[in-house]
Each structure stands twice: as C-alpha cells, then as structure tokens.
Scaffold this motif. Structure first.
Motif, short mmCIF file in Angstrom:
data_model
loop_
_atom_site.label_atom_id
_atom_site.label_comp_id
_atom_site.label_asym_id
_atom_site.label_seq_id
_atom_site.Cartn_x
_atom_site.Cartn_y
_atom_site.Cartn_z
N TRP A 183 45.63 40.31 37.84
CA TRP A 183 46.46 41.43 38.29
C TRP A 183 45.96 41.97 39.63
N LEU A 184 44.67 41.96 39.85
CA LEU A 184 44.13 42.37 41.15
C LEU A 184 44.61 41.43 42.24
N TRP A 185 44.58 40.14 41.97
CA TRP A 185 45.09 39.16 42.92
C TRP A 185 46.57 39.39 43.20
N ALA A 186 47.35 39.64 42.14
CA ALA A 186 48.79 39.87 42.30
C ALA A 186 49.05 41.11 43.15
N ALA A 187 48.25 42.14 42.98
CA ALA A 187 48.44 43.37 43.74
C ALA A 187 48.10 43.19 45.22
N GLN A 188 47.26 42.23 45.53
CA GLN A 188 46.86 42.02 46.92
C GLN A 188 47.81 41.11 47.69
N GLN A 189 48.80 40.54 47.02
CA GLN A 189 49.74 39.64 47.68
C GLN A 189 50.79 40.43 48.45
N ARG A 190 51.24 39.87 49.55
CA ARG A 190 52.32 40.52 50.31
C ARG A 190 53.62 40.48 49.54
N ARG A 191 53.81 39.41 48.81
CA ARG A 191 55.02 39.26 48.00
C ARG A 191 54.57 39.06 46.57
N LEU A 192 55.08 39.84 45.66
CA LEU A 192 54.64 39.75 44.27
C LEU A 192 54.98 38.39 43.68
N PRO A 193 54.04 37.81 42.95
CA PRO A 193 54.29 36.49 42.36
C PRO A 193 55.18 36.59 41.13
N GLY A 194 55.76 35.48 40.77
CA GLY A 194 56.51 35.39 39.52
C GLY A 194 55.60 34.88 38.42
N TRP A 195 56.20 34.51 37.31
CA TRP A 195 55.42 34.04 36.17
C TRP A 195 54.63 32.77 36.52
N GLU A 196 55.24 31.88 37.30
CA GLU A 196 54.55 30.64 37.66
C GLU A 196 53.30 30.93 38.49
N GLY A 197 53.38 31.85 39.41
CA GLY A 197 52.22 32.22 40.22
C GLY A 197 51.12 32.84 39.38
N LEU A 198 51.50 33.67 38.44
CA LEU A 198 50.51 34.28 37.54
C LEU A 198 49.81 33.22 36.69
N GLN A 199 50.57 32.22 36.24
CA GLN A 199 49.98 31.15 35.44
C GLN A 199 48.97 30.34 36.26
N VAL A 200 49.33 30.02 37.48
CA VAL A 200 48.44 29.23 38.34
C VAL A 200 47.16 30.02 38.61
N MET A 201 47.31 31.29 38.93
CA MET A 201 46.13 32.10 39.23
C MET A 201 45.26 32.27 37.98
N THR A 202 45.87 32.36 36.82
CA THR A 202 45.11 32.46 35.58
C THR A 202 44.25 31.22 35.39
N GLY A 203 44.80 30.07 35.67
CA GLY A 203 44.04 28.82 35.57
C GLY A 203 42.85 28.82 36.50
N TRP A 204 43.05 29.27 37.73
CA TRP A 204 41.95 29.33 38.69
C TRP A 204 40.86 30.30 38.24
N VAL A 205 41.26 31.45 37.74
CA VAL A 205 40.28 32.46 37.31
C VAL A 205 39.50 31.97 36.09
N VAL A 206 40.19 31.31 35.16
CA VAL A 206 39.51 30.76 33.98
C VAL A 206 38.49 29.71 34.42
N GLU A 207 38.87 28.82 35.32
CA GLU A 207 37.95 27.79 35.81
C GLU A 207 36.73 28.43 36.48
N ALA A 208 36.95 29.45 37.29
CA ALA A 208 35.85 30.13 37.97
C ALA A 208 34.94 30.84 36.96
N THR A 209 35.52 31.43 35.94
CA THR A 209 34.74 32.12 34.91
C THR A 209 33.86 31.14 34.15
N ILE A 210 34.43 30.00 33.79
CA ILE A 210 33.66 28.98 33.07
C ILE A 210 32.54 28.44 33.95
N ALA A 211 32.84 28.18 35.21
CA ALA A 211 31.82 27.67 36.13
C ALA A 211 30.70 28.68 36.32
N GLU A 212 31.05 29.96 36.40
CA GLU A 212 30.04 31.01 36.56
C GLU A 212 29.15 31.09 35.33
#
Length: 127
Positions: free
Chosen positions: A49-78
């Motif tokens: 949601w922080l990422w979505a708020a920082q975008q110039r154009r609000l993402p749709g569901w597909e954008g939220l899904q992609v970003m969720t995947g990236w955040v999950v991968e980063a969390t696991i790596a951390e």
C-alpha cells in the motif's frame, strides 16, 4: 443535458476495494514461500500500500499482485540473510558457564547508613 461523470479513484477507495483480497493474496504467497503468513502478512500488505500511494497513477489489481510478489520475495530473502538466533537460551541440561573473568569477582557487601530520626516540626503561634 444529462452528463455522467466517471468516478475518480483515490487511494482510500482502492484500499476499500482490494484490502481484504490483497491480504489473502499475500498470505497465499507467503505460505507458498514457506514463511509464516500470520506474522508477515501485515508487513507485506503495508509495504504494498505504501508503494501504491507513491505511484503517480494508482495501480489496478494486477499491479498490486505484482508488487505483492516482489515484497514477498524481498521479505523471504531478508529473513534468509538475517536469521533469528535465540540468544541467552540454553537447552535443558546444559551447564551454566560464567563468562571469562567472572571467577575473580567477589560479592561486595554494601552498608547503608541509617537516616537520622525525623523530628516533628514545631509550629509556634504567630503573635
């Protein structure tokens, strides 16, 4: 003249529309990655949601899904890069060994002086 306007989407309406769905999606992704979804889902969705708020154009569901995947991968790596180690806990039956240099320390007795006895205040009548 009948003019219908398209509703503008803001972050609050996007959140209201997708918050539960995003949390469920994040929990699924975390469980599939081997993480505990109960502990991590709030952190992951908050970052999305922080990422979505920082975008110039609000993402749709597909954008939220992609970003969720990236955040999950980063969390696991951390988590893998910085594992939690229980410090100070020892298995039962393990002897307690004092740290180096503690053998020479002797207990010290501290004496406390008694406070003087309090005397009552004498109040004299004003003349």
């Amino acid at each position: 003249m009948n003019v219908t306007s398209t509703p503008t989407t803001d972050l609050a309406s996007l959140y209201g529309q997708y918050s539960a769905r995003l949390a469920a999606h994040a929990a699924e992704r975390l469980a599939a990655a081997g993480a505990d979804p109960v502990d991590e889902v709030d952190d992951v969705t908050q970052k999305v949601w922080l990422w979505a708020a920082q975008q110039r154009r609000l993402p749709g569901w597909e954008g939220l899904q992609v970003m969720t995947g990236w955040v999950v991968e980063a969390t696991i790596a951390e988590r893998r890069a910085r594992p939690e180690v229980p410090v100070g806990l020892r298995p039962s039956g393990t002897p307690v060994v004092p740290p180096l240099g503690i053998e020479s320390v002797r207990p010290v007795r501290i004496e406390v002086a008694e406070a003087p006895e309090a005397s009552p205040l004498s109040l004299s009548p004003a003349a």
